[in-house]
Write an enzyme that holds these catalytic residues in place. Structure first.
Site, PDB file in Angstrom:
ATOM      1  N   HIS A  20      15.154  10.545  -3.250  1.00  0.00           N
ATOM      2  CA  HIS A  20      14.477  11.615  -3.979  1.00  0.00           C
ATOM      3  C   HIS A  20      13.131  11.157  -4.516  1.00  0.00           C
ATOM      4  O   HIS A  20      12.986  10.040  -4.999  1.00  0.00           O
ATOM      5  CB  HIS A  20      15.365  12.105  -5.127  1.00  0.00           C
ATOM      6  CG  HIS A  20      16.730  12.507  -4.674  1.00  0.00           C
ATOM      7  ND1 HIS A  20      17.820  11.665  -4.759  1.00  0.00           N
ATOM      8  CD2 HIS A  20      17.175  13.647  -4.094  1.00  0.00           C
ATOM      9  CE1 HIS A  20      18.890  12.285  -4.266  1.00  0.00           C
ATOM     10  NE2 HIS A  20      18.524  13.484  -3.855  1.00  0.00           N
ATOM     11  N   ASP A  41      14.485   7.322  -6.510  1.00  0.00           N
ATOM     12  CA  ASP A  41      15.660   6.614  -6.001  1.00  0.00           C
ATOM     13  C   ASP A  41      15.595   6.616  -4.477  1.00  0.00           C
ATOM     14  O   ASP A  41      14.563   6.945  -3.891  1.00  0.00           O
ATOM     15  CB  ASP A  41      16.967   7.211  -6.545  1.00  0.00           C
ATOM     16  CG  ASP A  41      17.227   8.638  -6.068  1.00  0.00           C
ATOM     17  OD1 ASP A  41      16.576   9.089  -5.109  1.00  0.00           O
ATOM     18  OD2 ASP A  41      18.116   9.307  -6.647  1.00  0.00           O
ATOM     19  N   SER A  68      20.564  18.131  -2.958  1.00  0.00           N
ATOM     20  CA  SER A  68      20.207  17.462  -4.209  1.00  0.00           C
ATOM     21  C   SER A  68      18.741  17.598  -4.581  1.00  0.00           C
ATOM     22  O   SER A  68      18.383  17.466  -5.755  1.00  0.00           O
ATOM     23  CB  SER A  68      20.577  15.973  -4.121  1.00  0.00           C
ATOM     24  OG  SER A  68      20.025  15.384  -2.956  1.00  0.00           O
TER      25      SER A  68
END
EC number: 3.1.1.-
Length: 391
Positions: free
Chosen positions: A325, A322, A43
């Site tokens: 990240h 978050d 991600s």
């Protein structure tokens, strides 16, 4: 006569200046700079592939993701991610497109990274690195020739999900079991990099794993408190990272002169940890919790429709947007380090140097172990930790 000579010299100077500006300087044997950036991994580098791969709506396609640019585009950030900034520094005019989305422009590179990606196993609604490499090979013939691929940069960040899953599924694993798992993961990484190299890639940027035990979601799930990281995960990340440089050295030294393997390693672990422990030097005022989410560290559920997550007022003061990240501000910092930092951060060369290194030249410098510095990842909100340079 003297006036005529002066005029002639002036004209020649103007011609020389125009020539220099019209013909950018290139390295001998290299007719053009790097032509593209390809990214692989999880991600952290996902440019929107998860939205295509999954059958359900993903939070990253909606506000507050993209908050800093009012553009929720499937990236796990409040704005741009590190490859976006790196592409700009490399003079790539187009955004790095998500390869899994139809009808996107991949003329200057593509992202094959997908949220949830692993090296081992079969992730649900995601892809292993090996599957990403296979997807690249499927697209190669129709989009990029061999010379184009050889001159492009291939950037990889992968492995975090393997260790997060291993730790959750094997909470009592001893040192021997941990070492065996690290060996399995890094061996698979070597095989997948070799597969990319066999496909014609020659310039690799490998990013070491972050201090996984310091991620806000990990602190929250393992109840570490606000000032401690989960050291078991940090130890696994360090064991993994210690194998990367020697592995790539071996691959470069064993590559044939006709197709040199070129690489650099970005010390992402210490780049993150330095900002965690010396946060005020980088104007981060919160490094142990997220800007967006719920829980003890505001680390869960950012953007999920059924979660009433909190959202900070000023995301640039947070190291993490978050639970897993980094904020756009941090991502831009990391891109600057990748592109132009010295060998304390990225070695044996930075990305700017790698892009112009002649594609037909074997490497003459290699990764070397950094000077040992034993600093535990605790007291993350303090700016008084010692043992790291500012980078």
């Amino acid at each position: 006569m003297m006036a005529n000579n002066c005029n002639l010299v002036s004209v020649l100077c103007v011609i020389l200046v125009l020539t220099l500006f019209h013909n950018p300087i290139t390295v001998a044997g290299q007719n053009s700079p790097v032509v593209a950036l390809f990214t692989f991994g999880d991600s952290n580098f996902d440019a929107g592939n998860k939205q295509t791969l999954t059958k359900t709506l993903v939070a990253q396609g909606f506000w507050p993701y993209g908050k800093s640019r009012d553009d929720p585009n499937g990236k796990f950030s409040d704005g741009l991610i590190t490859p976006d900034f790196l592409a700009k520094f490399m003079k790539i005019p187009l955004a790095i497109a998500p390869a899994l989305q139809p009808n996107v422009n991949v003329s200057r590179g593509a992202s094959f990274a997908v949220e949830g990606a692993t090296l081992l196993g079969a992730p649900v609604e995601s892809m292993t690195l090996n599957q990403q490499v296979k997807k690249f090979n499927q697209m190669k013939a129709a989009n990029w020739n061999d010379d184009f691929v050889a001159k492009s940069v291939f950037m990889i960040y992968i492995g975090a999900n393997d260790y997060l899953n291993f730790t959750k599924n094997n909470p009592t694993a001893d040192a021997s079991a941990q070492q065996a798992f690290v060996t399995s993961v890094t061996n698979k990484l070597k095989n997948d990099i070799s597969a990319l190299y066999s496909s014609g890639a020659s310039k690799f940027v490998i990013q070491t794993l972050a201090p996984l035990g310091c991620l806000p979601i990990v602190r929250q799930e393992y109840n570490t408190g606000m000032d401690q990281c989960y050291e078991k995960l940090n130890d696994l990340a360090k064991q993994h990272n210690e194998k990367i440089g020697p592995m790539l050295n071996e691959m470069a030294r064993n590559s044939p002169a006709s197709a040199p393997f070129q690489f650099t390693v970005f010390d992402f672990y210490n780049a993150v940890l330095t900002r965690t422990q010396r946060n005020q030097n980088f104007r981060f005022f919160v490094t142990n919790a997220s800007c967006c989410g719920v829980g003890s560290h505001d680390a869960y559920g950012c953007g999920l429709p059924n979660v009433h997550s909190k959202l900070c007022e000023y995301q640039r003061s947070f190291l993490f947007f978050d639970g897993r990240h980094n904020s756009e501000k941090a991502q831009e910092m990391f891109a600057h380090l990748l592109f132009g930092a010295d060998t304390n951060v990225v070695q044996p060369m930075n990305v700017r140097e790698l892009t112009v290194y002649p594609v037909d030249e074997p490497m003459r410098e290699f990764w070397v172990p950094p000077t040992p510095a034993t600093v535990h990842a605790s007291d993350s909100s303090s700016s008084t930790s010692r043992g790291y340079e500012y980078y």
